[in-house]
Design a protein around this motif. Structure first.
Motif, PDB file in Angstrom:
ATOM      1  N   PRO A  65       0.822  -1.228   0.000  1.00  0.00           N
ATOM      2  CA  PRO A  65       0.000   0.000   0.000  1.00  0.00           C
ATOM      3  C   PRO A  65       0.850   1.268   0.000  1.00  0.00           C
ATOM      4  O   PRO A  65       0.455   2.272  -0.600  1.00  0.00           O
ATOM      5  N   ALA A  66       2.006   1.219   0.635  1.00  0.00           N
ATOM      6  CA  ALA A  66       2.859   2.408   0.670  1.00  0.00           C
ATOM      7  C   ALA A  66       3.379   2.744  -0.718  1.00  0.00           C
ATOM      8  O   ALA A  66       3.606   3.908  -1.048  1.00  0.00           O
ATOM      9  N   ILE A  67       3.570   1.734  -1.561  1.00  0.00           N
ATOM     10  CA  ILE A  67       4.004   1.994  -2.933  1.00  0.00           C
ATOM     11  C   ILE A  67       2.836   2.549  -3.743  1.00  0.00           C
ATOM     12  O   ILE A  67       2.980   3.513  -4.485  1.00  0.00           O
ATOM     13  N   ALA A  68       1.677   1.935  -3.546  1.00  0.00           N
ATOM     14  CA  ALA A  68       0.517   2.338  -4.346  1.00  0.00           C
ATOM     15  C   ALA A  68       0.066   3.751  -4.019  1.00  0.00           C
ATOM     16  O   ALA A  68      -0.502   4.435  -4.863  1.00  0.00           O
ATOM     17  N   VAL A  69       0.326   4.202  -2.794  1.00  0.00           N
ATOM     18  CA  VAL A  69      -0.174   5.524  -2.413  1.00  0.00           C
ATOM     19  C   VAL A  69       0.710   6.643  -2.984  1.00  0.00           C
ATOM     20  O   VAL A  69       0.317   7.811  -2.986  1.00  0.00           O
ATOM     21  N   ILE A  70       1.863   6.271  -3.528  1.00  0.00           N
ATOM     22  CA  ILE A  70       2.802   7.285  -4.023  1.00  0.00           C
ATOM     23  C   ILE A  70       2.179   8.267  -5.021  1.00  0.00           C
ATOM     24  O   ILE A  70       2.335   9.480  -4.867  1.00  0.00           O
ATOM     25  N   PRO A  71       1.438   7.781  -6.057  1.00  0.00           N
ATOM     26  CA  PRO A  71       0.865   8.764  -6.981  1.00  0.00           C
ATOM     27  C   PRO A  71       0.046   9.832  -6.265  1.00  0.00           C
ATOM     28  O   PRO A  71       0.142  11.017  -6.589  1.00  0.00           O
ATOM     29  N   MET A  72      -0.730   9.400  -5.272  1.00  0.00           N
ATOM     30  CA  MET A  72      -1.551  10.370  -4.581  1.00  0.00           C
ATOM     31  C   MET A  72      -0.700  11.343  -3.777  1.00  0.00           C
ATOM     32  O   MET A  72      -0.970  12.554  -3.751  1.00  0.00           O
ATOM     33  N   LEU A  73       0.332  10.845  -3.129  1.00  0.00           N
ATOM     34  CA  LEU A  73       1.190  11.717  -2.335  1.00  0.00           C
ATOM     35  C   LEU A  73       1.900  12.730  -3.220  1.00  0.00           C
ATOM     36  O   LEU A  73       2.018  13.905  -2.866  1.00  0.00           O
ATOM     37  N   VAL A  74       2.374  12.267  -4.385  1.00  0.00           N
ATOM     38  CA  VAL A  74       3.075  13.188  -5.283  1.00  0.00           C
ATOM     39  C   VAL A  74       2.134  14.299  -5.733  1.00  0.00           C
ATOM     40  O   VAL A  74       2.492  15.477  -5.723  1.00  0.00           O
ATOM     41  N   VAL A  75       0.907  13.921  -6.098  1.00  0.00           N
ATOM     42  CA  VAL A  75      -0.038  14.941  -6.544  1.00  0.00           C
ATOM     43  C   VAL A  75      -0.433  15.846  -5.377  1.00  0.00           C
ATOM     44  O   VAL A  75      -0.581  17.055  -5.537  1.00  0.00           O
ATOM     45  N   TYR A  76      -0.586  15.267  -4.197  1.00  0.00           N
ATOM     46  CA  TYR A  76      -0.868  16.075  -3.008  1.00  0.00           C
ATOM     47  C   TYR A  76       0.237  17.112  -2.825  1.00  0.00           C
ATOM     48  O   TYR A  76      -0.014  18.274  -2.535  1.00  0.00           O
ATOM     49  N   VAL A  81       6.940  -5.548 -16.869  1.00  0.00           N
ATOM     50  CA  VAL A  81       7.930  -4.965 -15.963  1.00  0.00           C
ATOM     51  C   VAL A  81       8.305  -3.560 -16.434  1.00  0.00           C
ATOM     52  O   VAL A  81       8.298  -2.577 -15.683  1.00  0.00           O
ATOM     53  N   CYS A  82       8.625  -3.525 -17.717  1.00  0.00           N
ATOM     54  CA  CYS A  82       8.962  -2.294 -18.414  1.00  0.00           C
ATOM     55  C   CYS A  82       7.895  -1.216 -18.173  1.00  0.00           C
ATOM     56  O   CYS A  82       8.204  -0.074 -17.799  1.00  0.00           O
ATOM     57  N   ALA A  83       6.635  -1.599 -18.336  1.00  0.00           N
ATOM     58  CA  ALA A  83       5.541  -0.644 -18.212  1.00  0.00           C
ATOM     59  C   ALA A  83       5.396  -0.160 -16.781  1.00  0.00           C
ATOM     60  O   ALA A  83       5.154   1.028 -16.536  1.00  0.00           O
ATOM     61  N   MET A  84       5.576  -1.070 -15.823  1.00  0.00           N
ATOM     62  CA  MET A  84       5.428  -0.670 -14.423  1.00  0.00           C
ATOM     63  C   MET A  84       6.503   0.342 -14.046  1.00  0.00           C
ATOM     64  O   MET A  84       6.231   1.346 -13.378  1.00  0.00           O
ATOM     65  N   VAL A  85       7.742   0.073 -14.461  1.00  0.00           N
ATOM     66  CA  VAL A  85       8.821   1.010 -14.173  1.00  0.00           C
ATOM     67  C   VAL A  85       8.487   2.365 -14.785  1.00  0.00           C
ATOM     68  O   VAL A  85       8.594   3.414 -14.136  1.00  0.00           O
ATOM     69  N   TYR A  86       8.045   2.338 -16.037  1.00  0.00           N
ATOM     70  CA  TYR A  86       7.719   3.567 -16.746  1.00  0.00           C
ATOM     71  C   TYR A  86       6.673   4.380 -15.996  1.00  0.00           C
ATOM     72  O   TYR A  86       6.824   5.596 -15.786  1.00  0.00           O
ATOM     73  N   LEU A  87       5.607   3.698 -15.544  1.00  0.00           N
ATOM     74  CA  LEU A  87       4.519   4.405 -14.873  1.00  0.00           C
ATOM     75  C   LEU A  87       5.009   5.058 -13.585  1.00  0.00           C
ATOM     76  O   LEU A  87       4.668   6.196 -13.278  1.00  0.00           O
ATOM     77  N   PHE A  88       5.850   4.329 -12.831  1.00  0.00           N
ATOM     78  CA  PHE A  88       6.319   4.917 -11.585  1.00  0.00           C
ATOM     79  C   PHE A  88       7.254   6.096 -11.833  1.00  0.00           C
ATOM     80  O   PHE A  88       7.217   7.086 -11.112  1.00  0.00           O
ATOM     81  N   ILE A  89       8.054   5.992 -12.888  1.00  0.00           N
ATOM     82  CA  ILE A  89       8.931   7.114 -13.221  1.00  0.00           C
ATOM     83  C   ILE A  89       8.088   8.348 -13.583  1.00  0.00           C
ATOM     84  O   ILE A  89       8.367   9.465 -13.134  1.00  0.00           O
ATOM     85  N   LEU A 115       6.792  19.844 -25.278  1.00  0.00           N
ATOM     86  CA  LEU A 115       7.470  19.506 -24.032  1.00  0.00           C
ATOM     87  C   LEU A 115       6.746  18.337 -23.372  1.00  0.00           C
ATOM     88  O   LEU A 115       7.368  17.359 -22.928  1.00  0.00           O
ATOM     89  N   PHE A 116       5.430  18.463 -23.325  1.00  0.00           N
ATOM     90  CA  PHE A 116       4.590  17.414 -22.762  1.00  0.00           C
ATOM     91  C   PHE A 116       4.915  16.075 -23.413  1.00  0.00           C
ATOM     92  O   PHE A 116       5.107  15.056 -22.743  1.00  0.00           O
ATOM     93  N   SER A 117       4.996  16.111 -24.735  1.00  0.00           N
ATOM     94  CA  SER A 117       5.290  14.894 -25.488  1.00  0.00           C
ATOM     95  C   SER A 117       6.654  14.322 -25.094  1.00  0.00           C
ATOM     96  O   SER A 117       6.808  13.117 -24.900  1.00  0.00           O
ATOM     97  N   LEU A 118       7.655  15.208 -24.958  1.00  0.00           N
ATOM     98  CA  LEU A 118       8.990  14.736 -24.576  1.00  0.00           C
ATOM     99  C   LEU A 118       8.963  14.067 -23.206  1.00  0.00           C
ATOM    100  O   LEU A 118       9.597  13.032 -22.999  1.00  0.00           O
ATOM    101  N   TYR A 119       8.235  14.679 -22.278  1.00  0.00           N
ATOM    102  CA  TYR A 119       8.199  14.123 -20.921  1.00  0.00           C
ATOM    103  C   TYR A 119       7.627  12.718 -20.909  1.00  0.00           C
ATOM    104  O   TYR A 119       7.983  11.903 -20.065  1.00  0.00           O
ATOM    105  N   LEU A 120       6.716  12.445 -21.850  1.00  0.00           N
ATOM    106  CA  LEU A 120       6.162  11.092 -21.912  1.00  0.00           C
ATOM    107  C   LEU A 120       7.093  10.133 -22.647  1.00  0.00           C
ATOM    108  O   LEU A 120       7.139   8.947 -22.335  1.00  0.00           O
ATOM    109  N   LEU A 121       7.840  10.653 -23.622  1.00  0.00           N
ATOM    110  CA  LEU A 121       8.597   9.751 -24.485  1.00  0.00           C
ATOM    111  C   LEU A 121       9.984   9.407 -23.968  1.00  0.00           C
ATOM    112  O   LEU A 121      10.469   8.298 -24.168  1.00  0.00           O
ATOM    113  N   LEU A 122      10.662  10.368 -23.328  1.00  0.00           N
ATOM    114  CA  LEU A 122      12.039  10.089 -22.916  1.00  0.00           C
ATOM    115  C   LEU A 122      12.115   8.886 -21.975  1.00  0.00           C
ATOM    116  O   LEU A 122      12.936   7.980 -22.200  1.00  0.00           O
ATOM    117  N   PRO A 123      11.279   8.825 -20.915  1.00  0.00           N
ATOM    118  CA  PRO A 123      11.349   7.625 -20.071  1.00  0.00           C
ATOM    119  C   PRO A 123      10.955   6.359 -20.831  1.00  0.00           C
ATOM    120  O   PRO A 123      11.481   5.283 -20.552  1.00  0.00           O
TER     121      PRO A 123
END
Lengths: 458, 458
Positions: A173-184, B85-93, B272-280
């Motif tokens: 849960p601490a990992i999943a809550v990150i998006p919300m914390l970042v936006v907060y 795996v790739c996608a999860m890393v991308y989303l968190f970044i 810029l928006f596009s770059l922010y999505l594409l570079l990671p």
């Protein structure tokens, strides 16, 4: 479990769905009322979740998501992880709901390239009580809530797939809550807390927790998710306790929105926000409960517990009532503290701590842990003390050594108190306890708050 | 595949990661530069994705995510679905990156209850070119992009788990794009298109597509995801073609941001928006490609193709260059049209249309489909015509009946044109073709746009 809906079910669901669609269509007339729309969406959530659980059960079993119910005479295999279906429906409903509270006409014109040139004034958008629309900048918070919930579903499914170790699981849960914390952090960033009156001479009126506030929010999500996950193991208890908590929060929200409350109230927005998150949750959970209540036809899986806990955490944080949420989770908190000696291996912990099913009587009895090696003296004394306080059932041999005790869960404690009973009566008892604790908690929160704070924000 | 990193790999990844962290730490000095931060995050994305693919490969295989490479002499089992795996890393970044472009200090004070009282002026936040920060209302678009990408990952994993039927699969991207469309609707809602000059007498300067614009966006996401999914089957081709497309879009973005372009330009924000999505995305895809290139040590799975296609669709829609995106996907579009006779069963379609691996030479040859029943006359004539145009290799018996042809994919066509070759040379050839087409497309877009529009928006 049948994989199709009976004729009665089909007609009932269809008519409920049609009624909801009708209500939704009506909200297009005039200004539209987000709260009415939210209720209609919750009805739709119920219908679709109910039907999908039926239709997808077989597919889940084929892919290995299945389990046996240990507390039944005939142990059929039934689908597992159906909470994932529930969560997916919920997330989509939240997305479809967006146009109602967040009005599109705020942007009136554009010069292209994504720039907004003409904006309408906020006052033109907020119109009255139930017609209340959120300022557009709340959209980011709402989306971050959905993101965090979607993350917990992804990670929960990952957990159900890969069987992550217990100590890593706790942190999900601490990992999943990150998006919300970042936006907060970027969107709101307020980390100040109101200081209780007795502490004001030392800390001042507002105390800035700084980054500790984010730690607090992460801990809240860990606590909320895991405490629901720990109070589990008998048919329906995971879903039903979540429903009780959700209903109590809704009750609290309604207190702020009722016609008796002065309007405009600074917390109206927050509690509307909370309702929008909770009503569809109640919808999908009811549909799940009807399949998961004794005798269970599906299991909910860890995914549901994580998901439900996260809904509460997100709701409490973005609705700005995290302390109230903790009050409502007190029974879960008690269960965690009570379980701690076994969880942290101060006392041996068997693989399963579910109540024991007595096949002869058909009743559940409290399950016991045998101490093959004698316990350390202080621990044995503590257990005896707990026994005297009626908080544990301890068996002592002739020499005064503790040889066994009931397992350390609130479910077993209930069986120690009230004797063997059928699974559904056990669940009902625990739910009654949860409801009573919650109502007491809310009473304390609103009546006693004045003792430690200068004013109740209600 | 080894499940650990070699010493060289560990040190290289560690030093790259440290360098990136250093750059990130530097952006805290002064005003911070989101574009620099994005590049550093992409480096971190590469490192973590590279390491995670190694560490998680075994766990994926244990849970049944594994496959054999048909085009190799020794057919070991290797991990499948590593695109997840790739996608999860991308989303968190993407989530961690939020505080850089969206500045927190816009909210300066609050009265509690979620209300903002003091807001800073926008001008105080946007400071110069690379230091460019987004106005806060772009945050919702950014979050909706993440939501749609997370949805496609969830649905993609669902597909890999439950083997959804082909005709349902095609629609998955249209479901996943819904969060973005809903937010587009409430947040921006512009559905007008600039009309090409020759059509202006009939349609006017701007044409309001209305709800058709949403259909267009949904179709774009279906096209983008599935066209990448169809051009697949040899080591590295899925990831490498996505990398080529991403690189071409980045090139196009940089055209708008380079010092030669007049500033401020109305499309700066979008690009810029596009770059922010594409570079990671480039970061994680490179890490995946290093494991998926010939000879492949992991497979990417459908999840990656969906995910990559969705990144492009989201990027094109929110970056307001969807027509340019279609230009860059022309080779994929050609492959789809070329495959259509087999996909829609006008011509028999074998289970696999991968090139045939000749174990003796170690080279790939074009795979063929045998027509056991004689083909209908018009279809047979079409195939013969295609043969004469060198767009198919058709075998005809003594009586003039078509008995077999090469399979209808661009990969087989390449082998028809240039003869048998090794798997990596085949992939390189196709990638060269993709690059050439893309560059030509961009040239056309910027040079020829003036022929049909009154001005190039560059």
């Amino acid at each position: 479990m049948s994989t199709t809906l009976s004729r009665t079910e089909t007609y009932s669901l269809l008519s409920l769905a049609l009624a909801c669609v009708g209500v939704l269509a009506n909200t297009f007339q005039g200004d539209g009322e987000p709260l009415i729309a939210s209720i209609a969406f919750s009805g739709l959530a119920f219908c679709s979740c109910y039907a999908l659980i039926r239709w997808l059960g077989q597919a889940f079993m084929r892919r290995g998501f299945k389990g046996k119910d240990m507390s039944k005479l005939k142990q059929h295999e039934i689908p597992e992880t159906m909470g994932a279906v529930c969560a997916m429906v919920y997330l989509f409903i939240l997305v479809f709901f967006i146009p109602w509270p967040f009005y599109k006409d705020i942007v009136a014109a554009t010069s292209g390239g994504g720039n907004r040139d003409v904006m309408k004034d906020l006052d033109a958008v907020e119109t009255g009580r139930l017609l209340h629309r959120f300022p557009h900048n709340k959209l980011a918070s709402y989306l971050s809530a959905i993101l965090s919930l979607q993350s917990i579903v992804l990670l929960g499914i990952g957990d159900d797939l890969f069987d992550i170790r217990w100590r890593h699981k706790v942190l999900i849960p601490a990992i999943a809550v990150i998006p919300m914390l970042v936006v907060y952090f970027v969107d709101f960033g307020v980390t100040k807390m109101v200081v209780p009156t007795p502490l004001r001479p030392y800390l001042g009126e507002l105390f800035d927790l700084g980054w500790l506030y984010y730690v607090y929010m992460a801990l809240l999500s860990i606590f909320s998710s895991n405490s629901i996950n720990i109070l589990a193991g008998i048919n329906g208890i995971e879903v039903a306790q979540s429903l009780v908590i959700a209903a109590l929060i809704v009750f609290n929200d309604v207190l702020y929105l009722s016609p008796f409350t002065p309007y405009p109230h600074p917390a109206t927005d927050s509690h509307l926000f909370s309702l929008y998150l909770l009503l569809p949750f109640i919808g999908v959970s009811l549909a799940l409960l009807m399949h998961n209540w004794y005798p269970a036809k599906v299991f909910v899986g860890d995914t549901y517990c994580y998901f439900a806990g996260m809904v509460f955490a997100v709701d409490g944080i973005l609705g700005h009532f995290s302390k109230t949420l903790i009050l409502l989770l007190l029974p879960q908190g008690f269960n965690f503290v009570y379980s701690a000696p076994q969880l942290f291996h101060l006392v041996p912990c068997p693989r399963h701590r579910l109540p024991h099913f007595n096949a002869r009587t058909g009743l559940l009895e409290c399950s016991r842990v045998e101490f093959k090696k004698p316990l350390a003296r202080p621990i044995a004394e503590c257990l005896k003390l707990l026994h005297r306080l009626r908080l544990l059932d301890v068996e002592v041999d002739g020499e005064g050594n503790v040889v066994s005790s009931s397992n350390f869960t609130i479910i077993n404690l209930w069986l120690v108190w009230f004797g063997p009973m059928r699974e559904d009566r056990l669940a009902l008892g625990l739910l009654g306890f949860q409801t009573a604790c919650g109502l007491l908690g809310l009473f304390i929160r609103h009546r006693m708050a004045l003792l430690v704070f200068t004013q109740d924000n209600w």
